[in-house]
Design an enzyme around this catalytic site. Structure first.
Site, PDB file in Angstrom:
ATOM      1  N   ASP A  28      94.709 -16.173  38.957  1.00  0.00           N
ATOM      2  CA  ASP A  28      93.938 -16.995  38.024  1.00  0.00           C
ATOM      3  C   ASP A  28      92.709 -16.259  37.476  1.00  0.00           C
ATOM      4  OD1 ASP A  28      93.395 -19.157  36.489  1.00  0.00           O
ATOM      5  OD2 ASP A  28      92.720 -20.465  38.102  1.00  0.00           O
TER       6      ASP A  28
ATOM      7  N   HIS B  26      93.407 -20.094  33.747  1.00  0.00           N
ATOM      8  CA  HIS B  26      93.708 -21.451  33.277  1.00  0.00           C
ATOM      9  C   HIS B  26      92.708 -21.942  32.223  1.00  0.00           C
ATOM     10  CE1 HIS B  26      90.753 -22.702  36.487  1.00  0.00           C
ATOM     11  NE2 HIS B  26      90.469 -23.620  35.589  1.00  0.00           N
TER      12      HIS B  26
ATOM     13  N   SER C  87      84.727 -23.741  35.858  1.00  0.00           N
ATOM     14  CA  SER C  87      85.803 -22.767  36.085  1.00  0.00           C
ATOM     15  C   SER C  87      85.539 -21.489  35.298  1.00  0.00           C
ATOM     16  CB  SER C  87      87.151 -23.360  35.668  1.00  0.00           C
ATOM     17  OG  SER C  87      87.533 -24.385  36.535  1.00  0.00           O
TER      18      SER C  87
END
Length: 309
Positions: free
Chosen positions: A151, A121, A226
């Protein structure tokens, strides 16, 4: 005769008064001290402490070595996506106009020749990806492959020199209560290290039906973390920081990482096959309330050989 007894009585009374005054006013009290020494009795017991503390040494946990090993192997990831949208009334007739959307995150160098793992993402829909090392040098990255279900994305930069990298650890060996460090770039604050413990393993996030093995920690993770590294106190990679559970969008005590074993399997598959290889069970399970042993098959997939068996 009467005078004699009167003088005698007065003499006796005077003597009594004089003696009493001496006792009260002049004579010092005598204090008698007695020491009654008694031997102290000792008793033999069979008490044994639960922990041997005679030779025990206690040292505080030191995170400096792990931080020094990992901070230079975590990079800043900037993705630029060119999109078309309608921002004015005139755009309705002109078919919209193009604009750039910029997103940022973190990545982990996993090899000296420049392979970098991050979250899918973080680089989704990117038309260009820019990597900034801890020494502020910038490089264009090539997207090697992605796995949207877990992911995970794999990038590559060509530097020409050997890069510092973080070795993989076996995430199956991570224990609840073990110290871990989260290394990343929250809010574009480069080279940020936070500490916490492993709060849970095999955690399933609500709304994520693909990954049900997240490592949950209380290390502070915020937007921008992230794709960053979750490492143990030896500086080994145990997970890729992926998500937080928060109603505000910022850290409130819970963060989640894809285990390193899953990330490594995805990376190996991308490098060898170009995509992730997954085992297919070939049928779906029927959810029932009956107390039975095993599972009840709802239906077979079209490509399954189960019905022929």
């Amino acid at each position: 005769m009467k005078k004699f007894f009167s003088f005698l009585g007065m003499a006796i009374l005077g003597g009594v008064i004089a003696l009493g005054g001496y006792k009260v006013l002049l004579e010092e009290p005598v204090i008698i001290e007695r020491n009654n020494e008694q031997p102290i009795q000792t008793f033999q017991t069979n008490f044994k402490p639960a922990f041997e503390t005679t030779n025990a040494t206690y040292e505080p946990t030191d995170f400096t070595d792990a931080a020094e090993k990992t901070v230079h192997a975590v990079v800043h990831v900037k993705n630029t996506a060119v999109k078309t949208g309608v921002t004015s009334f005139a755009d309705l007739f002109n078919g919209g106009r193009q604009y750039e959307q910029v997103g940022t995150g973190s990545g982990v160098i996993i090899s000296a020749d420049g392979y970098i793992v991050t979250n899918n993402h973080v680089i989704k829909d990117a038309t260009s990806i820019e990597i900034t090392l801890n020494n502020r040098k910038k490089y264009e990255a090539e997207l090697i492959g992605t796995d949207s279900k877990n992911d995970i994305a794999l990038l590559k930069i060509d530097v020409g020199d050997q890069l510092p990298y973080i070795p993989f650890s076996n995430s199956d060996n991570v224990k609840i209560g073990e110290w871990v460090l989260a290394v990343g770039n929250p809010y574009n604050l480069t080279s940020t290290v936070t500490a916490g413990i492993v709060s849970a393993k095999g955690r399933d996030l609500q709304g994520n039906q693909d990954v049900d093995s997240f490592i949950q920690t209380d290390a502070a993770v915020n937007p921008g973390n992230s794709g960053g590294a979750l490492v143990n106190t030896r500086g080994e990679l145990v997970g890729i920081n992926t998500a937080i559970s928060s109603r505000t969008g910022s850290y409130v005590g819970y963060s989640f990482a894809v285990p390193s074993n899953i990330a490594k399997k995805i990376i190996d598959d991308i490098l060898e096959f170009g995509k992730v290889q997954e085992a297919v069970i070939g049928f779906s399970v029927k959810n029932i309330e009956e107390n039975i042993e095993g599972v009840r098959i709802a239906k077979f997939q079209d490509e399954s050989l189960g019905p022929k068996a």
